[in-house]
Design an enzyme around this catalytic site. Structure first.
Site, short mmCIF file in Angstrom:
data_model
loop_
_atom_site.label_atom_id
_atom_site.label_comp_id
_atom_site.label_asym_id
_atom_site.label_seq_id
_atom_site.Cartn_x
_atom_site.Cartn_y
_atom_site.Cartn_z
N GLU A 34 0.83 -1.21 0.00
CA GLU A 34 0.00 0.00 0.00
C GLU A 34 0.86 1.26 0.00
OE1 GLU A 34 -3.60 0.81 2.05
OE2 GLU A 34 -4.27 -1.28 2.04
N HIS A 63 -0.76 -8.19 -2.50
CA HIS A 63 -1.83 -7.50 -1.78
C HIS A 63 -3.09 -7.75 -2.58
CE1 HIS A 63 -3.90 -3.56 -0.36
NE2 HIS A 63 -4.34 -4.62 0.29
N GLU A 73 -0.86 1.29 -6.33
CA GLU A 73 0.02 0.98 -5.20
C GLU A 73 1.34 0.43 -5.73
OE1 GLU A 73 -1.73 -1.86 -2.60
OE2 GLU A 73 -3.59 -0.74 -2.33
N ASP A 80 -3.18 -11.38 6.85
CA ASP A 80 -1.79 -11.37 6.40
C ASP A 80 -1.16 -12.75 6.64
OD1 ASP A 80 -1.19 -8.20 6.04
OD2 ASP A 80 -2.59 -8.59 7.68
N ASP A 105 -0.52 -9.25 2.31
CA ASP A 105 -1.90 -9.10 2.76
C ASP A 105 -2.79 -9.80 1.74
OD1 ASP A 105 -4.41 -8.35 3.53
OD2 ASP A 105 -4.15 -6.21 3.11
N TYR A 143 -6.49 4.47 -8.64
CA TYR A 143 -5.91 3.99 -7.38
C TYR A 143 -4.76 3.04 -7.70
CZ TYR A 143 -5.44 1.78 -2.82
OH TYR A 143 -4.95 1.31 -1.64
N HIS A 177 -3.19 -2.84 9.88
CA HIS A 177 -2.64 -4.20 9.91
C HIS A 177 -1.42 -4.24 10.82
CE1 HIS A 177 -4.66 -6.10 6.30
NE2 HIS A 177 -5.00 -4.83 6.17
#
Length: 287
Positions: free
Chosen positions: A57, A152, A97, A231, A186, A95, A271
Site C-alpha cells: 500500500e 496484496h 500501489e 496477512d 496481505d 488507485y 494491519h
C-alpha cells in the site's frame, strides 16, 4: 584473555541468531502519513527489526516517502545499510500501489527480479496488482538462495488471487529452477473474504509442499473490532521450511510492543506486521 574473547564472541553470536523476514501492509503510505513524525518513528522501528521487509500500500507516486523512510532507517540503525527495490505503480484504475522490499544490503543481496505478467480468467486479469518477484542471495543463513513473492489481494478477489498464486509459483519454478519460495503479504485470507468452504478450491492450500506459517486463528489486524488472519506467510520446499527457526512465525503486535492506544496503533496501520526467522549458519570460534 583468550577466554574473555571467546565469551565476547559467543555473546555477539547470541545477539544475532536469526535472520528476520517481515511483511507489513502499511496502509495508504504516502505524503500524509510521512508527515507525521511519531508515526514515522514507529514505522522506522518496525522495519529496522527486519533483514528483509515487504511493504504494501505504498501510495506516494513521487517515491519521496520511501526515500524518507530509508534515510530514517540508515540513521536509526547504523549497524546495517538499508536499500530498497520497488515495483512500478500497479492497478487498473487511478488507485495505484507499489510493492517495496527494504533489505539490509550487508546481510542479503538481490540477484534477480521480475514483474509477473499473468493471464486472464473469465476475461478478467489474474491480479489487480501483479507480484514483483525477487530472488535473494543470503550467504549468512542456513539457506542461501530463495525467492519472495508478494501479494496484496483486493478483498473481493481474495479467493481467486490466492488460488492464482499457484500459477505464479509454477512460473517462478520454471523460470529459475528453484523450489525454495516464500509467498507473503496481505492476502485478505480470512473472515468474510475467504470462507472455510472457499479453501477447498484454493490450490495453494491443497497442493503438497506448501507450509502455511501464519494460522487461520491469528489476528493480523490492529482494530479491536476485527479478528482476522488477513496477512500470511507461506513457504514452499522442505529445505526452506527446515531452515526456519521453529515457532518463529508470528504477528508483531505493534500496540503492545510500543505501548500505544488502539487509536495510535491504527494511525500507524490497520494491519500488524507478520514475520518469520531464518536460522543463521553455526559460528565456530577457535581458542
Amino acid at each position: 584473555m583468550r577466554w574473555f574473547l571467546f565469551l565476547w564472541a559467543l555473546a555477539r553470536s547470541r545477539c544475532a541468531l536469526a535472520f528476520r523476514i517481515c511483511s507489513f501492509n502499511i496502509q495508504c503510505f504516502g505524503e500524509s502519513k510521512g508527515a507525521k513524525p511519531v508515526v514515522m518513528e514507529i514505522i522506522t522501528k518496525i522495519v529496522a527489526r527486519c533483514d528483509i521487509c515487504l511493504l504494501m500500500e505504498i501510495r506516494d507516486s513521487s517515491g519521496a516517502v520511501v526515500d524518507h523512510l530509508l534515510q530514517d532507517l540508515n540513521s536509526y540503525d547504523r549497524g546495517h545499510q538499508y536499500m530498497y527495490l520497488a515495483s512500478k505503480r500497479l492497478g487498473e484504475t487511478k488507485y495505484k500501489e507499489q510493492y517495496v522490499f527494504i533489505y539490509r544490503s550487508d546481510m542479503v543481496t538481490i540477484t534477480s527480479s521480475y514483474q509477473y505478467r499473468g493471464g486472464t480468467k473469465g476475461g478478467m486479469r489474474s491480479f489487480a496488482r501483479e507480484p514483483l518477484i525477487v530472488r535473494f542471495s543470503s550467504p549468512r543463513t542456513a539457506i542461501k538462495d530463495f525467492v519472495l513473492i508478494p501479494l496484496h489481494a483486493p478483498p473481493g478477489e481474495a479467493v481467486n488471487e490466492i488460488d492464482q498464486l499457484y500459477n505464479v509459483f509454477l512460473d517462478v519454478r520454471a523460470k529459475w529452477d528453484i523450489e525454495d519460495i516464500m509467498i507473503l503479504g496481505d492476502l485478505n485470507a480470512d473472515c468474510r473474504y475467504v470462507s472455510a468452504k472457499d479453501w477447498e478450491s484454493i490450490r495453494l492450500r491443497n497442493k503438497p509442499g506448501f507450509f502455511w506459517l501464519i494460522g487461520d486463528n491469528e489476528d493480523t489486524t490492529a482494530s479491536a473490532s476485527t479478528d482476522c488472519a488477513y496477512d500470511r506467510i507461506i513457504v514452499h520446499g522442505w529445505k526452506f521450511f527446515k531452515a526456519l527457526v521453529p515457532g518463529s512465525a508470528k504477528v508483531f503486535n505493534v500496540q503492545e510492543k510500543f505501548k500505544l492506544t488502539e487509536k495510535e496503533a491504527v494511525e500507524v496501520s490497520d494491519h500488524y506486521p507478520v514475520e518469520v526467522r531464518l536460522k543463521l549458519e553455526a559460528v565456530h570460534y577457535e581458542l
